[in-house]
Write a protein that holds these residues in place. Structure first.
Motif, PDB file in Angstrom:
ATOM      1  N   ALA A  85      38.327  31.984  35.477  1.00 17.28           N
ATOM      2  CA  ALA A  85      39.337  32.646  36.451  1.00 17.28           C
ATOM      3  C   ALA A  85      38.927  32.130  37.970  1.00 17.28           C
ATOM      4  O   ALA A  85      39.669  32.098  38.937  1.00 17.28           O
ATOM      5  CB  ALA A  85      39.442  33.844  36.150  1.00 17.28           C
ATOM      6  N   ALA A  86      37.599  32.029  37.961  1.00 17.41           N
ATOM      7  CA  ALA A  86      36.847  31.647  39.225  1.00 17.41           C
ATOM      8  C   ALA A  86      37.272  30.488  39.786  1.00 17.41           C
ATOM      9  O   ALA A  86      37.443  30.239  41.127  1.00 17.41           O
ATOM     10  CB  ALA A  86      35.407  31.960  39.333  1.00 17.41           C
ATOM     11  N   ALA A  87      37.755  29.485  39.031  1.00 16.70           N
ATOM     12  CA  ALA A  87      38.093  28.251  39.316  1.00 16.70           C
ATOM     13  C   ALA A  87      39.444  28.031  39.987  1.00 16.70           C
ATOM     14  O   ALA A  87      39.758  27.547  41.040  1.00 16.70           O
ATOM     15  CB  ALA A  87      38.380  27.333  38.218  1.00 16.70           C
ATOM     16  N   ALA A  88      40.369  29.203  39.758  1.00 18.85           N
ATOM     17  CA  ALA A  88      41.648  29.364  40.433  1.00 18.85           C
ATOM     18  C   ALA A  88      41.336  30.305  41.881  1.00 18.85           C
ATOM     19  O   ALA A  88      42.520  30.732  42.396  1.00 18.85           O
ATOM     20  CB  ALA A  88      42.549  29.973  39.673  1.00 18.85           C
ATOM     21  N   GLY A  89      40.097  30.872  41.903  1.00 20.06           N
ATOM     22  CA  GLY A  89      39.868  31.725  42.985  1.00 20.06           C
ATOM     23  C   GLY A  89      40.355  33.113  42.570  1.00 20.06           C
ATOM     24  O   GLY A  89      40.826  33.844  43.571  1.00 20.06           O
ATOM     25  N   ARG A  90      40.256  33.467  41.532  1.00 17.72           N
ATOM     26  CA  ARG A  90      40.880  35.017  41.115  1.00 17.72           C
ATOM     27  C   ARG A  90      39.662  35.658  40.295  1.00 17.72           C
ATOM     28  O   ARG A  90      38.822  35.161  39.765  1.00 17.72           O
ATOM     29  CB  ARG A  90      42.170  34.777  40.007  1.00 17.72           C
TER      30      ARG A  90
ATOM     31  N   LEU B 187      38.157  44.966  31.597  1.00 15.23           N
ATOM     32  CA  LEU B 187      36.646  44.926  31.859  1.00 15.23           C
ATOM     33  C   LEU B 187      36.364  44.069  33.159  1.00 15.23           C
ATOM     34  O   LEU B 187      34.978  44.160  33.739  1.00 15.23           O
ATOM     35  CB  LEU B 187      35.849  44.389  30.836  1.00 15.23           C
ATOM     36  N   ARG B 188      37.465  43.435  33.928  1.00 17.09           N
ATOM     37  CA  ARG B 188      37.257  42.439  35.012  1.00 17.09           C
ATOM     38  C   ARG B 188      36.031  41.377  34.795  1.00 17.09           C
ATOM     39  O   ARG B 188      35.373  40.986  35.570  1.00 17.09           O
ATOM     40  CB  ARG B 188      36.955  43.290  36.249  1.00 17.09           C
ATOM     41  N   ARG B 189      36.034  40.948  33.538  1.00 13.47           N
ATOM     42  CA  ARG B 189      35.095  39.891  33.199  1.00 13.47           C
ATOM     43  C   ARG B 189      35.679  38.858  32.215  1.00 13.47           C
ATOM     44  O   ARG B 189      36.708  39.337  31.527  1.00 13.47           O
ATOM     45  CB  ARG B 189      33.965  40.345  32.902  1.00 13.47           C
TER      46      ARG B 189
ATOM     47  N   SER C 244      28.237  21.820  27.488  1.00 12.14           N
ATOM     48  CA  SER C 244      28.729  22.880  28.077  1.00 12.14           C
ATOM     49  C   SER C 244      29.812  22.268  29.260  1.00 12.14           C
ATOM     50  O   SER C 244      29.354  21.723  29.933  1.00 12.14           O
ATOM     51  CB  SER C 244      27.949  23.914  28.474  1.00 12.14           C
ATOM     52  N   CYS C 245      31.095  22.658  29.122  1.00 12.45           N
ATOM     53  CA  CYS C 245      32.057  22.120  30.097  1.00 12.45           C
ATOM     54  C   CYS C 245      32.408  23.342  30.893  1.00 12.45           C
ATOM     55  O   CYS C 245      33.101  24.176  30.212  1.00 12.45           O
ATOM     56  CB  CYS C 245      33.167  21.252  29.430  1.00 12.45           C
ATOM     57  N   ASN C 246      32.466  23.495  31.979  1.00  4.42           N
ATOM     58  CA  ASN C 246      33.071  24.390  32.982  1.00  4.42           C
ATOM     59  C   ASN C 246      33.980  24.077  34.258  1.00  4.42           C
ATOM     60  O   ASN C 246      33.579  23.102  34.615  1.00  4.42           O
ATOM     61  CB  ASN C 246      31.740  25.330  33.737  1.00  4.42           C
ATOM     62  N   LEU C 247      35.034  24.665  34.263  1.00  4.25           N
ATOM     63  CA  LEU C 247      36.268  24.295  35.039  1.00  4.25           C
ATOM     64  C   LEU C 247      35.612  24.868  36.517  1.00  4.25           C
ATOM     65  O   LEU C 247      35.514  25.942  36.675  1.00  4.25           O
ATOM     66  CB  LEU C 247      37.339  24.862  34.718  1.00  4.25           C
ATOM     67  N   LEU C 248      35.341  24.027  37.248  1.00  2.22           N
ATOM     68  CA  LEU C 248      34.893  24.510  38.886  1.00  2.22           C
ATOM     69  C   LEU C 248      36.029  24.590  39.703  1.00  2.22           C
ATOM     70  O   LEU C 248      35.896  25.607  40.503  1.00  2.22           O
ATOM     71  CB  LEU C 248      33.910  23.284  39.330  1.00  2.22           C
ATOM     72  N   ALA C 249      37.150  23.923  39.321  1.00  3.54           N
ATOM     73  CA  ALA C 249      38.062  23.818  40.416  1.00  3.54           C
ATOM     74  C   ALA C 249      39.243  23.461  39.905  1.00  3.54           C
ATOM     75  O   ALA C 249      39.369  22.511  38.849  1.00  3.54           O
ATOM     76  CB  ALA C 249      38.064  23.095  41.856  1.00  3.54           C
ATOM     77  N   VAL C 250      40.520  24.274  39.926  1.00  2.00           N
ATOM     78  CA  VAL C 250      41.722  23.681  38.955  1.00  2.00           C
ATOM     79  C   VAL C 250      42.999  23.432  40.161  1.00  2.00           C
ATOM     80  O   VAL C 250      43.024  24.132  41.169  1.00  2.00           O
ATOM     81  CB  VAL C 250      42.185  24.684  38.230  1.00  2.00           C
ATOM     82  N   GLY C 251      43.545  22.178  39.817  1.00  6.61           N
ATOM     83  CA  GLY C 251      44.723  21.763  40.931  1.00  6.61           C
ATOM     84  C   GLY C 251      45.840  21.508  39.775  1.00  6.61           C
ATOM     85  O   GLY C 251      46.022  22.105  38.715  1.00  6.61           O
TER      86      GLY C 251
END
Length: 252
Positions: A93-98, A104-106, A140-147
């Motif tokens: 969710a951090a990739a969208a700034g959320r 649990l907020r995680r 391991s693939c992690n989304l850093l930023a989403v558009g």
């Protein structure tokens, strides 16, 4: 005072870290390449050497405002008769700034889409593993930023470049694009809004020689000529991406 004993610390052997020259080179070089994908698509940017420098291989794929980081690590030799390859794709969710909106907020376990994307990455790169190679491999693939761009094909391209920059015996790289058809022309990596009106939704993965390693998609009663044209154009761009990755990884 004779009752005091002089203790000398034991001499422990110095730890030795075995790094191949190819793996050591991948963690020290900063590489950025830009691959054009036609007049209606932003260029694909692949970089390595800036993040996850202790991994065996790492790459970041960026298209527009969307970026995905893939890392590759190798483990011990397995006793199984097949390649124990594990792929973990996560959309944080951090990739969208959320912040996650659960109680649990995680971040919780992987979603169905993340599991299907992990399987798609596995099917794309597994055919190019060296014959007889049975070491444990983790991607391991992690989304850093989403558009508005598709992050799934970026994860495949980033994983391919991370394998090329590592010391793993992989027989060449692959390139991936999502292909659509709308307005009488082929769309390369269409945005979500463009994909909604497309007759074809196809993910193509191919080598620098134009050979297809994975194909997944759907079509809405499209003619066979349109579908074959999408496959032909898509494999051309896949070959261009894979050729650039092979050149950078020194496996051309």
């Amino acid at each position: 005072m004779s009752y005091l004993l002089k203790l000398t610390p034991p001499k422990l052997p110095r730890p030795s870290f075995l790094l191949s020259s190819h793996s050591l080179l991948s963690t020290t070089r900063n590489i950025v390449i830009s691959i054009p994908l036609g007049p209606f698509c932003p260029p694909l940017e692949l970089s390595s050497g800036q993040l996850a420098r202790l991994a065996d291989g790492c790459a970041v794929a960026k298209l527009g405002n969307t970026a995905v980081m893939s890392t590759v690590c190798r483990g011990k030799v397995s006793t199984s008769s097949f390649l124990p390859l594990t792929v973990d794709y996560r959309q944080k969710a951090a990739a969208a700034g959320r912040i996650p909106t659960n109680f649990l907020r995680r971040e919780l376990g992987p979603s169905e889409r993340e599991i299907l994307t992990s399987r798609m990455i596995d099917r794309s790169v597994r055919p190019l593993a060296a014959k007889g190679f049975v070491e444990e491999v983790g991607i391991s693939c992690n989304l850093l930023a989403v558009g508005v761009e598709d992050p799934e094909v970026l994860a495949i391209n980033a994983a391919s470049m991370a394998l090329a920059m590592s010391s793993l015996p992989w027989q060449g790289a692959v390139g991936a694009v999502r292909v659509g058809w709308a307005g009488g022309r082929v769309l390369i990596n269409p945005a979500r809004r463009e994909l909604g009106g497309s007759e074809v939704n196809l993910v193509l993965v191919g080598t620098s020689e134009g050979k297809c390693t994975m194909m997944e998609g759907e079509a809405k009663c499209a003619k066979d000529t349109k579908f074959l044209e999408c496959v032909r154009v898509g494999l051309e761009y896949c070959a261009e991406i894979a050729g650039q990755i092979d050149m950078v990884g020194g496996r051309e």
